[in-house]
Design a protein around this motif. Sequence first.
Motif, PDB file in Angstrom:
ATOM      1  N   UNK A  68       0.791  -1.235   0.000  1.00  0.00           N
ATOM      2  CA  UNK A  68       0.000   0.000   0.000  1.00  0.00           C
ATOM      3  C   UNK A  68       0.826   1.289   0.000  1.00  0.00           C
ATOM      4  N   UNK A  69       2.050   1.235   0.516  1.00  0.00           N
ATOM      5  CA  UNK A  69       2.895   2.439   0.509  1.00  0.00           C
ATOM      6  C   UNK A  69       3.721   2.550  -0.771  1.00  0.00           C
ATOM      7  N   UNK A  70       3.397   1.714  -1.774  1.00  0.00           N
ATOM      8  CA  UNK A  70       4.024   1.721  -3.102  1.00  0.00           C
ATOM      9  C   UNK A  70       5.418   1.115  -3.137  1.00  0.00           C
ATOM     10  N   UNK A  71       5.882   0.537  -2.036  1.00  0.00           N
ATOM     11  CA  UNK A  71       7.152  -0.187  -2.095  1.00  0.00           C
ATOM     12  C   UNK A  71       6.923  -1.511  -2.832  1.00  0.00           C
ATOM     13  N   UNK A  72       7.928  -1.943  -3.580  1.00  0.00           N
ATOM     14  CA  UNK A  72       7.815  -3.151  -4.391  1.00  0.00           C
ATOM     15  C   UNK A  72       8.944  -4.121  -4.036  1.00  0.00           C
ATOM     16  N   UNK A  73       8.564  -5.369  -3.826  1.00  0.00           N
ATOM     17  CA  UNK A  73       9.545  -6.413  -3.583  1.00  0.00           C
ATOM     18  C   UNK A  73       9.305  -7.558  -4.574  1.00  0.00           C
ATOM     19  N   UNK A  74      10.293  -8.419  -4.687  1.00  0.00           N
ATOM     20  CA  UNK A  74      10.225  -9.485  -5.680  1.00  0.00           C
ATOM     21  C   UNK A  74      10.567 -10.829  -5.042  1.00  0.00           C
ATOM     22  N   UNK A  75      10.052 -11.877  -5.643  1.00  0.00           N
ATOM     23  CA  UNK A  75      10.357 -13.224  -5.185  1.00  0.00           C
ATOM     24  C   UNK A  75      10.152 -14.190  -6.344  1.00  0.00           C
ATOM     25  N   UNK A  76      11.050 -15.156  -6.483  1.00  0.00           N
ATOM     26  CA  UNK A  76      10.921 -16.123  -7.574  1.00  0.00           C
ATOM     27  C   UNK A  76       9.703 -17.013  -7.379  1.00  0.00           C
ATOM     28  N   UNK A  77       9.371 -17.303  -6.128  1.00  0.00           N
ATOM     29  CA  UNK A  77       8.210 -18.118  -5.807  1.00  0.00           C
ATOM     30  C   UNK A  77       7.492 -17.517  -4.610  1.00  0.00           C
ATOM     31  N   UNK A  78       6.193 -17.782  -4.524  1.00  0.00           N
ATOM     32  CA  UNK A  78       5.418 -17.319  -3.371  1.00  0.00           C
ATOM     33  C   UNK A  78       4.541 -18.470  -2.888  1.00  0.00           C
ATOM     34  N   UNK A  79       4.207 -18.423  -1.618  1.00  0.00           N
ATOM     35  CA  UNK A  79       3.282 -19.390  -1.034  1.00  0.00           C
ATOM     36  C   UNK A  79       2.067 -18.623  -0.532  1.00  0.00           C
ATOM     37  N   UNK A  80       0.894 -19.020  -1.005  1.00  0.00           N
ATOM     38  CA  UNK A  80      -0.319 -18.321  -0.616  1.00  0.00           C
ATOM     39  C   UNK A  80      -1.283 -19.258   0.095  1.00  0.00           C
ATOM     40  N   UNK A  81      -2.129 -18.652   0.896  1.00  0.00           N
ATOM     41  CA  UNK A  81      -3.268 -19.360   1.490  1.00  0.00           C
ATOM     42  C   UNK A  81      -4.511 -18.621   1.018  1.00  0.00           C
ATOM     43  N   UNK A  82      -5.199 -19.132  -0.009  1.00  0.00           N
ATOM     44  CA  UNK A  82      -6.333 -18.408  -0.595  1.00  0.00           C
ATOM     45  C   UNK A  82      -7.566 -18.438   0.312  1.00  0.00           C
ATOM     46  N   UNK A  83      -8.123 -17.249   0.569  1.00  0.00           N
ATOM     47  CA  UNK A  83      -9.320 -17.144   1.407  1.00  0.00           C
ATOM     48  C   UNK A  83     -10.590 -17.076   0.562  1.00  0.00           C
ATOM     49  N   UNK A  84     -10.528 -16.407  -0.588  1.00  0.00           N
ATOM     50  CA  UNK A  84     -11.718 -16.321  -1.433  1.00  0.00           C
ATOM     51  C   UNK A  84     -11.316 -15.854  -2.819  1.00  0.00           C
ATOM     52  N   UNK A  85     -12.243 -15.972  -3.765  1.00  0.00           N
ATOM     53  CA  UNK A  85     -12.030 -15.480  -5.115  1.00  0.00           C
ATOM     54  C   UNK A  85     -13.254 -14.714  -5.580  1.00  0.00           C
ATOM     55  N   UNK A  86     -13.031 -13.775  -6.473  1.00  0.00           N
ATOM     56  CA  UNK A  86     -14.093 -13.025  -7.115  1.00  0.00           C
ATOM     57  C   UNK A  86     -13.756 -12.924  -8.606  1.00  0.00           C
ATOM     58  N   UNK A  87     -14.743 -12.502  -9.409  1.00  0.00           N
ATOM     59  CA  UNK A  87     -14.541 -12.392 -10.855  1.00  0.00           C
ATOM     60  C   UNK A  87     -14.931 -10.994 -11.315  1.00  0.00           C
ATOM     61  N   UNK A  88     -14.294 -10.555 -12.395  1.00  0.00           N
ATOM     62  CA  UNK A  88     -14.459  -9.173 -12.836  1.00  0.00           C
ATOM     63  C   UNK A  88     -14.122  -9.060 -14.321  1.00  0.00           C
ATOM     64  N   UNK A  89     -14.843  -8.162 -15.033  1.00  0.00           N
ATOM     65  CA  UNK A  89     -14.505  -7.822 -16.409  1.00  0.00           C
ATOM     66  C   UNK A  89     -13.748  -6.499 -16.424  1.00  0.00           C
ATOM     67  N   UNK A  90     -12.883  -6.351 -17.417  1.00  0.00           N
ATOM     68  CA  UNK A  90     -12.133  -5.106 -17.567  1.00  0.00           C
ATOM     69  C   UNK A  90     -11.857  -4.862 -19.052  1.00  0.00           C
ATOM     70  N   UNK A  91     -11.939  -3.598 -19.463  1.00  0.00           N
ATOM     71  CA  UNK A  91     -11.648  -3.262 -20.858  1.00  0.00           C
ATOM     72  C   UNK A  91     -11.051  -1.867 -20.935  1.00  0.00           C
ATOM     73  N   UNK A  92      -9.991  -1.728 -21.731  1.00  0.00           N
ATOM     74  CA  UNK A  92      -9.409  -0.411 -21.961  1.00  0.00           C
ATOM     75  C   UNK A  92      -9.944   0.148 -23.267  1.00  0.00           C
ATOM     76  N   UNK A  93     -10.596   1.296 -23.180  1.00  0.00           N
ATOM     77  CA  UNK A  93     -11.173   1.964 -24.346  1.00  0.00           C
ATOM     78  C   UNK A  93     -10.234   3.081 -24.783  1.00  0.00           C
TER      79      UNK A  93
END
Length: 293
Positions: A68-93
């Motif tokens: 959120x403070x715009x700092x960026x870090x990198x990692x070759x791999x990540x481990x996640x614990x997924x809590x939920x998913x949502x779906x969305x459409x997007x289009x650039x006009x």
Amino acid sequence: MENALDIIGKSPADLAEIMGMSNAPAKSTSALAEIKQVHQNVMGTKEVEGEAMEVAIVKVGAFSVTFPDDTIYYSDKVTIRPFMQRFQFQRYDKHYQKPDGGEGRMLRTVMATSLSGDLKDNYGTFNCGRPSGYVKDFKALPQETQDLMRSVDRFKVVFGLCKLDKAKDADGKPVDIKEFPFLMRVKNRDSFKAMTDMFNQIQRKNRLPIQHLLHLGSEVKSIPSGATYAVLKPTLGKVVEITTDDQEVLNNFVEWVEAMNSITISKWEEHRRPEELSDQEDDIASKIVEIEE
């Protein structure tokens, strides 16, 4: 608790806006870190035998995390614990003419539990202009409609907790990052399918995604032009017990989505003009159905 999410924004002003105590529209700031795949090498300089040389600090297929403070870090791999998913459409006009003389706009719908319904977007239409429903013959549609449908991207938005494996900053220096709440927008068709297949695999075990860790790696692919891109390669990790703290984290994710959706719906209402369609046009539009390409 460490995993609690700050969903109210970054300042008292943000809180006032979300609570309806300000005349200014609520800002779409996010208190979640966003995970993305790296599709182009991130270049930097490294001293080799006394000489500064340009090298790939982060290679294609790694993951970037923007906090959120715009700092960026990198990692070759990540481990996640997924809590939920949502779906969305997007289009650039890109052809849109802004009132200030600029060009281009990004249309995004609300985030929903599926893409089967009509999703309101931030410019007063549904599905970013994409017809809804099901049409058997895609080629029977006008070319303009076909082109529009191809220009609309679908996203799977995954929310959860993440740990980085050997995290580093933009200079390639190691950093220690604790587990953090995240969102990840999955668009690429292969990546979308890989995550869907993984969630289905967990479901076949009579478990929920929150009960498993997922290890995310990448496969680098190329297109005929020679350009490369990364595809998600998730693998199933160990089983995790659900705790009472998880309910609070899940509730905060839900509240975050609701807050973002309320902003989109507010913009939809702002741009929506019911008089734009005549009764005849409205009747025709209601009969248009979406096509499975």
